[in-house]
Design a protein around this motif. Structure first.
Motif, PDB file in Angstrom:
ATOM      1  N   ILE A 131       1.833  -0.270 -13.055  1.00  0.00           N
ATOM      2  CA  ILE A 131       2.701   0.902 -13.257  1.00  0.00           C
ATOM      3  C   ILE A 131       4.099   0.482 -13.685  1.00  0.00           C
ATOM      4  N   LEU A 132       4.624  -0.557 -13.068  1.00  0.00           N
ATOM      5  CA  LEU A 132       6.003  -0.972 -13.353  1.00  0.00           C
ATOM      6  C   LEU A 132       6.135  -1.761 -14.655  1.00  0.00           C
ATOM      7  N   LEU A 133       5.103  -2.521 -14.997  1.00  0.00           N
ATOM      8  CA  LEU A 133       5.196  -3.413 -16.170  1.00  0.00           C
ATOM      9  C   LEU A 133       4.185  -3.096 -17.270  1.00  0.00           C
ATOM     10  N   GLY A 134       3.279  -2.160 -17.005  1.00  0.00           N
ATOM     11  CA  GLY A 134       2.300  -1.808 -18.026  1.00  0.00           C
ATOM     12  C   GLY A 134       1.050  -2.675 -17.960  1.00  0.00           C
ATOM     13  N   LYS A 135       0.047  -2.330 -18.788  1.00  0.00           N
ATOM     14  CA  LYS A 135      -1.257  -2.997 -18.730  1.00  0.00           C
ATOM     15  C   LYS A 135      -1.228  -4.448 -19.181  1.00  0.00           C
ATOM     16  N   HIS A 191       9.509  13.224 -11.122  1.00  0.00           N
ATOM     17  CA  HIS A 191      10.380  12.230 -10.475  1.00  0.00           C
ATOM     18  C   HIS A 191      10.136  10.803 -10.965  1.00  0.00           C
ATOM     19  N   LEU A 192       9.742  10.653 -12.215  1.00  0.00           N
ATOM     20  CA  LEU A 192       9.611   9.310 -12.784  1.00  0.00           C
ATOM     21  C   LEU A 192      10.955   8.593 -12.773  1.00  0.00           C
ATOM     22  N   ASP A 193      12.035   9.378 -12.816  1.00  0.00           N
ATOM     23  CA  ASP A 193      13.378   8.789 -12.785  1.00  0.00           C
ATOM     24  C   ASP A 193      13.642   8.069 -11.466  1.00  0.00           C
ATOM     25  N   TRP A 194      12.974   8.497 -10.364  1.00  0.00           N
ATOM     26  CA  TRP A 194      13.131   7.803  -9.082  1.00  0.00           C
ATOM     27  C   TRP A 194      12.654   6.350  -9.218  1.00  0.00           C
ATOM     28  N   ILE A 195      11.450   6.206  -9.785  1.00  0.00           N
ATOM     29  CA  ILE A 195      10.900   4.851  -9.952  1.00  0.00           C
ATOM     30  C   ILE A 195      11.778   4.053 -10.914  1.00  0.00           C
ATOM     31  N   LYS A 196      12.185   4.715 -11.989  1.00  0.00           N
ATOM     32  CA  LYS A 196      12.971   4.016 -13.014  1.00  0.00           C
ATOM     33  C   LYS A 196      14.294   3.500 -12.447  1.00  0.00           C
ATOM     34  N   GLN A 197      14.953   4.315 -11.619  1.00  0.00           N
ATOM     35  CA  GLN A 197      16.225   3.906 -11.014  1.00  0.00           C
ATOM     36  C   GLN A 197      16.044   2.683 -10.123  1.00  0.00           C
ATOM     37  N   GLU A 198      14.973   2.688  -9.330  1.00  0.00           N
ATOM     38  CA  GLU A 198      14.710   1.542  -8.451  1.00  0.00           C
ATOM     39  C   GLU A 198      14.335   0.304  -9.272  1.00  0.00           C
ATOM     40  N   SER A 219       0.830  -1.201   0.000  1.00  0.00           N
ATOM     41  CA  SER A 219       0.000   0.000   0.000  1.00  0.00           C
ATOM     42  C   SER A 219       0.870   1.259   0.000  1.00  0.00           C
ATOM     43  N   CYS A 220       1.955   1.230   0.800  1.00  0.00           N
ATOM     44  CA  CYS A 220       2.893   2.365   0.846  1.00  0.00           C
ATOM     45  C   CYS A 220       3.518   2.602  -0.526  1.00  0.00           C
ATOM     46  N   LEU A 221       3.965   1.518  -1.151  1.00  0.00           N
ATOM     47  CA  LEU A 221       4.600   1.640  -2.469  1.00  0.00           C
ATOM     48  C   LEU A 221       3.589   2.090  -3.523  1.00  0.00           C
ATOM     49  N   ALA A 222       2.395   1.509  -3.490  1.00  0.00           N
ATOM     50  CA  ALA A 222       1.358   1.858  -4.472  1.00  0.00           C
ATOM     51  C   ALA A 222       0.990   3.336  -4.379  1.00  0.00           C
ATOM     52  N   ARG A 223       0.843   3.819  -3.144  1.00  0.00           N
ATOM     53  CA  ARG A 223       0.460   5.222  -2.960  1.00  0.00           C
ATOM     54  C   ARG A 223       1.527   6.158  -3.520  1.00  0.00           C
ATOM     55  N   GLN A 224       2.802   5.837  -3.259  1.00  0.00           N
ATOM     56  CA  GLN A 224       3.859   6.742  -3.704  1.00  0.00           C
ATOM     57  C   GLN A 224       4.051   6.717  -5.225  1.00  0.00           C
ATOM     58  N   VAL A 225       4.063   5.513  -5.815  1.00  0.00           N
ATOM     59  CA  VAL A 225       4.271   5.449  -7.265  1.00  0.00           C
ATOM     60  C   VAL A 225       3.074   6.042  -8.015  1.00  0.00           C
ATOM     61  N   LYS A 226       1.887   5.900  -7.433  1.00  0.00           N
ATOM     62  CA  LYS A 226       0.688   6.479  -8.063  1.00  0.00           C
ATOM     63  C   LYS A 226       0.786   8.009  -8.094  1.00  0.00           C
ATOM     64  N   GLN A 227       1.232   8.591  -6.970  1.00  0.00           N
ATOM     65  CA  GLN A 227       1.391  10.043  -6.895  1.00  0.00           C
ATOM     66  C   GLN A 227       2.405  10.537  -7.929  1.00  0.00           C
ATOM     67  N   ILE A 228       3.498   9.792  -8.073  1.00  0.00           N
ATOM     68  CA  ILE A 228       4.548  10.182  -9.027  1.00  0.00           C
ATOM     69  C   ILE A 228       4.030  10.095 -10.460  1.00  0.00           C
ATOM     70  N   VAL A 229       3.282   9.042 -10.768  1.00  0.00           N
ATOM     71  CA  VAL A 229       2.743   8.859 -12.121  1.00  0.00           C
ATOM     72  C   VAL A 229       1.750   9.959 -12.460  1.00  0.00           C
ATOM     73  N   ILE A 230       0.880  10.314 -11.510  1.00  0.00           N
ATOM     74  CA  ILE A 230      -0.119  11.362 -11.751  1.00  0.00           C
ATOM     75  C   ILE A 230       0.561  12.708 -12.027  1.00  0.00           C
ATOM     76  N   SER A 231       1.559  13.028 -11.214  1.00  0.00           N
ATOM     77  CA  SER A 231       2.249  14.317 -11.378  1.00  0.00           C
ATOM     78  C   SER A 231       3.267  14.298 -12.511  1.00  0.00           C
ATOM     79  N   GLU A 232       3.720  13.078 -12.865  1.00  0.00           N
ATOM     80  CA  GLU A 232       4.774  12.870 -13.871  1.00  0.00           C
ATOM     81  C   GLU A 232       6.077  13.577 -13.481  1.00  0.00           C
TER      82      GLU A 232
END
Length: 412
Positions: A369-373, A324-331, A309-322
């Motif tokens: 989010i990480l692997l697409g639809k 710091h996508l590089d943060w997710i990509k690096q991880e 839930s913690c991870l989902a909430r944070q990555v969702k916020q990043i995707v909506i705002s677009e």
């Protein structure tokens, strides 16, 4: 000849020890006891000087047998340990400690305390100085039992009377236990080592009497003194103390940062992530993403719904705002080769859906989010959710489909 006799005796002794070992490994305690009896009788003719003397061998093997033998009794065990104490002064305090542990495991606290008091008064020339560390352990465990008695008296006082201190005699007795416990516990934690239970008890005593500065100092020393071995629990105790004292988030984050460096899979990483996500500083929010990704690298976290839930909430916020996508990509770059099989297989999708729909929802969002639809996990869970006419799964599916171009940029 004499040499031949010695050689044959040595072979017989080694064979006897081998039989004892075999019996111990097969948990044949009665057979092991019989061979040990033969071994003890044969030692009367043994004049060899080995690195591990016969008395230590008897002590260690005999103790193991008596602990498991079906016909043993505390009386026999106590008698055996008393005999072992007289076999060698070099091991006297070690045998005393082991005897005390056995008494404690069997609920004989008063007897254990009495044995510790007798051991503390033991003196034997130069051996007393040589066994200084063992003597400190004896004193520390006596302090631990004094703490146990103090705790019992404290509970009695808190349970009776409006002010919790109606019985003066009990209160005085409690303070007596406090003084004795504090002296011995304070001494042992000065020595570099892992003293978790002693530190916790000493801090509890200090906190109860309002000496918060001393408690803080003790925990700081235990956590940060370079002479002490790296110990995750030291940072846990410090964090818990700081939290009880209402210290600043900066102090709490500092304590958990070191814990994260030592044990990234610790259960407190949820708290750490939550605090970091609430920070206004970009650097801390970035660290929060790193912390939760690192925790989910471990098998013990695979089905932790809170973590997902913690991870989902944070990555969702990043995707909506677009942003710091590089943060997710690096991880994701260091995990994309093994996380799909580890977390997002179709098999896991089926199992998670059957066992915990909330978990499967959070994981499906992250997977999408990480692997697409087209991710197997996302497709299965979103299909089952829509089929079951669950509104949030329909919203989930629309969200991932709408942001699929962004998701593809993350997945590469």
């Amino acid at each position: 000849s004499s040499n031949e006799h010695k050689l044959n005796f040595k072979k017989s002794k080694e064979a006897c020890l081998s039989y004892i070992q075999d019996a111990l490994l097969q948990k044949q305690w009665k057979r092991a006891a019989e061979f040990l009896t033969c071994y003890v009788e044969s030692l009367e003719k043994d004049y060899s000087r080995e690195h591990i003397g016969p008395s230590e061998m008897i002590w260690r093997i005999g103790t193991e047998i008596l602990r498991h033998h079906s016909q043993n009794s505390m009386k026999e065990f106590n008698c055996f340990m008393e005999q072992m104490k007289t076999l060698g002064v070099k091991r006297y305090l070690k045998v005393c400690l082991e005897h005390v542990f056995h008494l404690l495991c069997n609920g004989q606290i008063d007897e254990a305390y009495q044995n510790l008091s007798l051991a503390e008064s033991w003196r034997f020339g130069e051996q007393t100085a040589i066994q200084d560390k063992e003597m400190k352990l004896i004193q520390a465990y006596r302090g631990l039992l004094d703490y146990y008695s103090w705790s019992k008296q404290k509970n009695i006082l808190l349970e009776h009377g409006e002010d919790g201190f109606s019985d003066l005699a009990v209160e005085q007795e409690m303070h007596g236990y406090f003084r004795k416990a504090a002296v011995n516990l304070k001494e042992i934690i000065k020595i570099p080592g892992v003293w978790d239970i002693f530190v916790k008890c000493y801090v509890d005593l200090l906190e109860f009497y309002g000496d918060h500065n001393e408690a803080h100092q003790v925990l700081n020393e235990y956590a940060y003194n370079s002479k002490f071995p790296a110990n995750p629990n030291a940072h846990v105790y410090l964090y818990q103390f700081l939290k009880r004292q209402g210290e600043s988030k900066k102090s709490l984050i500092s304590a958990l940062k070191i814990l994260h460096d030592i044990v990234p899979s610790h259960e407190l990483m949820i708290d750490f992530n939550t605090m970091l996500q609430k920070s206004k500083k970009r650097k801390k929010r970035r660290l929060g993403l790193e912390v939760i990704f690192a925790a989910l690298d471990y098998a013990g976290w695979k089905e932790n719904a809170k973590a997902w839930s913690c991870l989902a909430r944070q990555v969702k916020q990043i995707v909506i705002s677009e942003k710091h996508l590089d943060w997710i990509k690096q991880e994701w770059n260091s995990r994309k080769d093994w996380w799909p099989a580890f977390h997002f297989s179709r098999y896991l999708a089926k199992r998670n859906w059957q066992e915990n729909k909330s978990l499967s929802y959070e994981k499906a969002l992250v997977a999408g989010i990480l692997l697409g639809k087209d991710c197997k996990y996302f497709k299965y869970v979103s299909h089952q959710g829509c089929k079951a006419q669950l509104k949030r799964f329909r919203i989930l599916k629309k969200f991932v489909n709408r942001h699929n171009p962004v998701c593809l940029r993350i997945s590469g």
